[in-house]
Every structure is written in C-alpha cells, then in structure tokens.
Design a protein around this motif. Structure first.
Motif, PDB file in Angstrom:
ATOM      1  N   ALA A 165       0.986  -1.228   0.055  1.00  0.00           N
ATOM      2  CA  ALA A 165      -0.134   0.029  -0.142  1.00  0.00           C
ATOM      3  C   ALA A 165       1.022   1.370  -0.068  1.00  0.00           C
ATOM      4  O   ALA A 165       0.700   2.299  -0.672  1.00  0.00           O
ATOM      5  CB  ALA A 165      -0.906   0.046   1.217  1.00  0.00           C
ATOM      6  N   GLY A 257      -3.936  -1.094   3.089  1.00  0.00           N
ATOM      7  CA  GLY A 257      -3.486  -2.313   2.739  1.00  0.00           C
ATOM      8  C   GLY A 257      -4.515  -3.355   2.995  1.00  0.00           C
ATOM      9  O   GLY A 257      -5.568  -2.917   3.949  1.00  0.00           O
ATOM     10  N   GLN A 289      -1.827  -7.321   0.168  1.00  0.00           N
ATOM     11  CA  GLN A 289      -0.464  -7.789   0.517  1.00  0.00           C
ATOM     12  C   GLN A 289      -0.535  -9.181   0.893  1.00  0.00           C
ATOM     13  O   GLN A 289      -1.074  -9.491   1.724  1.00  0.00           O
ATOM     14  CB  GLN A 289      -0.065  -6.745   1.891  1.00  0.00           C
ATOM     15  CG  GLN A 289       1.149  -7.268   2.371  1.00  0.00           C
ATOM     16  CD  GLN A 289       2.428  -6.582   1.721  1.00  0.00           C
ATOM     17  OE1 GLN A 289       2.310  -5.454   1.145  1.00  0.00           O
ATOM     18  NE2 GLN A 289       3.467  -7.343   1.533  1.00  0.00           N
TER      19      GLN A 289
END
Length: 291
Positions: A165, A257, A289
């Motif tokens: 992110a 994220g 992620q």
C-alpha cells in the motif's frame, strides 16, 4: 507492455463516475483503459437453440452500455486507448478474473440494481476483499473525485499489511505531482489509567513517539525510491478507522492495505479498509499484501 486499468461498468451513475475517474488515472499513468460489462444472459441464452429473429433486449442493452461508456471515456480524453466489451459471467467473477491481467480494478460505489441507500454495493465490496491487484472504489464528493485537494493519504498500519500500500501510494502521489500524507493512528492501552496528569502526558508521549518511529520505518524504502514526492507524516491518537475517515475529507485518494492469506477464499478485508469503503469522503484504493 503495461497492463490496462480495468473498469467495471453497468450504466449506473456510480459506474459513470468510475469511468471518468479511471480515464484521468489512465492518462496520468500512461495506461490503456479496458471497460467491462458483465452479463449473464449470454451464458443462459447461448446454451439453447433460439428461433427468434430479433435480438434479445438484454444483449442490446449490454452492448449499448459498453459502447456508450467507451465513447464517454474517449470524449473525456481522446489520447487514452479505450476498449469496451461484454463478458458472460457475474460481475464479481468477471472483475476478479480481469484483475489477474490488470494494473488495477476500478469500480463505482454502487451498482445499477442496488438500493440508493446502501453505503457500498455488494460487487465493490466483494472485489475489494478478494482481488489480487489494487482495487479503487470511486466514491466521495465531486471535488475529491476531481483531485482538487492535491493530496494522497496512506494509512500506515503493520509492516506486514502495508508495504504494498505504501509503494502504491507513493506511485500515485508521484504520478499526480502532489503531496503524500502518511498517517498512523495510535491508542493508549485501555488499562493504562493514571491519576497524575503529568504521568498521563508522559505515557501518551511514549505511544506517540513509538507510532512516529514505526511510521518512519514503514516509509523509508519507498521514500528513497520516490525522492520527488513530498511526504508529510502524522501520528494521530484515536481509532484507526475513524482517523482515516476524517483524513479522507480533504484528500483526492486514500490508500490502505489488505492482507491476503494463502488458501483463504473468503472476504479478506480488515476493519479499517471496510470502514473506508463505506464511509470515506474520497476514492479508496485497497492494495492487497500477501501474508
């Protein structure tokens, strides 16, 4: 070759806003734009013979929506390479499959057949929670969508959840030529109650300094790779989801994220990302992620 930016369209006002936003994004990043309309009629109609000479209304509508959205995109920026197509599947499956060959997926906040009172449509939520590539849900006020504030915000949480992110946010700020505001929320432990104001202030200072140090560590690598980006760091006391919703009020884009665990096939979306998708005042980018 650069992977395209893929936009899910259905003719709703929300999806048209997503098209407009995506055209500008594709122009900034020099990417082709692929508009996809999901239609299940082909799956069912194609499996049985038909003696009709007229075209099914569903077919006509699907092709009209795809073509009109593509034309809208070309009129907004003739220099962006645009394609539009109708795909025979449900919207979530179409977008998740397209995500394997796209730089990012873009959706509106609500679909054509969803209730106006919904905070977030089911398709956008499912795609943001399962896609293998970044997903941008276009929502918020017109000034936020138009990029009037010159600010990208990234919520910085745990390093295992946020490095992708952070890199995505730096790339966005660099492409836009705007500042990046990196925000980390912190809270004192619930059991930490003291009678002395001085002791309480010292405890708060310790937690704030720790949050600031973690924020710096999380940004260092990406900051070195993007020296042209002006980074402003903020550590703020409060619940992370509320801190970031507040920060989105004067942002053009907010980035968070989402951890993807191998072998887990359900929705994988943390509380913070979930809250932003429902309540943010600007477009929200959810960046997966791998755990």
């Amino acid at each position: 070759m650069e992977l395209p930016l893929v936009v899910g369209v259905d003719g709703s006002d929300s999806s048209l806003q997503a098209v407009d936003w995506a055209v500008d994004e594709a122009a900034r990043r020099g990417l082709p734009l692929r508009l996809v309309y999901a239609s299940l009629w082909e799956r069912y109609e194609g499996g049985r013979p038909s003696f009709r000479t007229d075209r099914p209304s569903e077919e006509v509508m699907a092709e009209h929506i795809a073509a009109s959205c593509a034309e809208r995109a070309r009129l907004r920026n003739p220099e962006v390479k645009v394609s539009g197509e109708v795909l025979p599947d449900d919207a979530v499956s179409v977008l998740l499959h397209a995500g394997h060959e796209s730089s990012a997926l873009v959706t509106g906040s609500r679909g054509r057949n969803e209730l106006a009172g919904l905070l977030l449509g089911s398709v956008s939520l499912a795609v943001a929670a399962r896609a293998v590539c970044p997903v941008i849900v276009v929502r918020g006020g017109e000034r936020n969508r138009q990029g009037a504030f010159g600010r990208v915000v990234v919520g910085v949480g745990n390093a295992t959840e946020g490095s992708a992110a952070v890199r995505f946010a730096f790339g966005e700020a660099g492409a836009r030529g705007c500042a990046l505001h990196a925000v980390r929320a912190w809270r004192r432990p619930a059991h930490q109650h003291v009678d002395s104001p001085l002791v309480a202030d010292d405890a708060a200072r310790v937690h704030e300094e720790r949050a600031s140090a973690l924020l710096t560590d999380a940004l260092d690598d990406a900051a070195r790779d993007h020296p042209q980006v002006d980074v402003q760091r903020r550590s703020v006391e409060g619940p992370a989801h509320q801190v970031l919703v507040d920060a989105s009020a004067d942002a053009d884009l907010i980035v968070v994220g989402a951890l993807r665990r191998h072998g887990h096939f359900g929705l994988q979306l943390g509380r913070v990302a979930h809250a932003l998708l429902h309540h943010a005042h600007c477009p929200v980018a959810v960046v997966p992620q791998r755990a």
